[in-house]
Design an enzyme around this catalytic site. Structure first.
Site, PDB file in Angstrom:
ATOM      1  N   GLU A   1      -1.944   7.847  -4.384  1.00 16.98           N
ATOM      2  CA  GLU A   1      -3.069   7.182  -5.047  1.00 16.98           C
ATOM      3  C   GLU A   1      -4.402   7.537  -4.410  1.00 16.98           C
ATOM      4  OE1 GLU A   1      -2.750   2.882  -6.124  1.00 16.98           O
ATOM      5  OE2 GLU A   1      -0.847   3.056  -5.065  1.00 16.98           O
TER       6      GLU A   1
ATOM      7  N   ARG B   1       0.847  -1.187   0.000  1.00 19.38           N
ATOM      8  CA  ARG B   1       0.000   0.000   0.000  1.00 19.38           C
ATOM      9  C   ARG B   1       0.888   1.244   0.000  1.00 19.38           C
ATOM     10  NH1 ARG B   1      -3.299  -2.767  -1.853  1.00 19.38           N
ATOM     11  NH2 ARG B   1      -5.352  -3.325  -1.007  1.00 19.38           N
TER      12      ARG B   1
END
Length: 315
Positions: A256, A227
């Protein structure tokens, strides 16, 4: 039982659920508000990452018995509220763990051998052999942070190399024939490569920061297929500039969106401007688990788990 699908997936998902006796509706375009307005009609929801499932949404889901996320993590769902409401959460890390393991290995070998840099140079007419002398993986110590499905898959991929594989995890007794579990202190003393395989949790958000990086005894290479928000990008850039981090393979980025479908909505951050120009940085668009095979495996894993827990034909 009625299931609403809000993201497209491999056709086998709907086909097999239909065969099992489920009624399937598809809505891949309506905004979250419209989905929320009708979710009370459904027993199940299948999603990837199109929008987050928060308390307001779950409060509206009066009949919902399960949510299947066709992916590895569940951070886009308010798990505490879902648990309170008795909504069963289903993820599919078994479906793309092999793809992630292969991608992590590919990134590492590419960095060590400067494959992307060399390819660009040859295409531009440069033939720089000494400048592209690589290093070998054999003899190195590879450290995995997080030793669940993804970490174990990467460890298996490393079996063909003469490397020592160490793992660190907050859960005890996870080590196996492929990786030896160690303390964080030993991990930071020995590793040459750090590969992240952790979910997004309050503990892992911003985990790789300057303090963490400086605790390592020697410079290391960083691979992140987990992540993006686990790595503080500006601290990574500082470490790259000082050669405390020798190079980085990043499939995920701090910037993101939660849907994983886009990157920037405004100005490109200064730290990222450095990354896109750095020759010792390899970037991919959150595709480590995104293969032709994993698309089918992810869907099949969700079907299999729903079948075990909620198969209406058994009842």
């Amino acid at each position: 039982m009625k299931i609403l699908h809000v993201d497209t997936n491999h056709p086998l998902l709907i086909n097999q659920l239909h065969t099992l006796g489920f009624e399937n509706d598809e809505d891949y375009t309506s905004p979250k508000e419209a989905i929320e307005a009708k979710i009370q009609n459904y027993d199940g929801l299948i999603i990837r990452s199109r929008f987050s499932i928060d308390k307001q949404f779950l409060d509206a889901a009066k009949k919902l018995k399960f949510i299947g996320r066709v992916g590895a993590g569940l951070e886009n769902i308010d798990g505490d509220v879902a648990q309170q409401k008795g909504i069963h959460l289903i993820a599919a890390p078994e479906g793309n763990r092999n793809a992630v393991g292969e991608h992590a290995l590919g990134m590492l070998l590419s960095l060590f051998n400067k494959l992307n840099k060399a390819d660009r140079e040859v295409r531009s007419g440069q033939w720089l052999r000494e400048a592209n002398r690589g290093i070998e993986l054999d003899g190195k110590t590879v450290g995995l942070i997080g030793y669940g499905n993804m970490g174990k898959a990467f460890a298996k991929k490393l079996r063909g190399f003469e490397v020592e594989v160490l793992c660190y995890d907050i859960r005890p007794k996870l080590g196996d024939d492929h990786a030896r579990q160690v303390s964080l202190k030993e991990f930071q003393e020995k590793v040459d490569v750090v590969s992240l395989h952790t979910p997004q949790t309050p503990l892992t958000m911003g985990m790789v920061n300057t303090k963490f990086i400086n605790a390592f005894s020697k410079p290391f290479w960083l691979i992140n297929t987990a992540r993006g928000k686990s790595v503080v990008t500006k601290d990574l850039v500082t470490a790259l500039k000082s050669a405390k981090i020798l190079g980085a393979g990043l499939d995920v980025l701090e910037y993101e969106k939660s849907s994983f479908e886009d990157l920037f909505t405004s100005e490109i951050p200064e730290a990222f401007q450095y990354l896109i120009k750095a020759e010792n940085v390899l970037l991919t668009p959150h595709v480590a688990g995104w293969t032709v095979e994993s698309k089918e495996k992810l869907a099949q894993t969700i079907v299999d788990k729903i079948k075990v827990k909620f198969n209406p034909m058994v009842k």
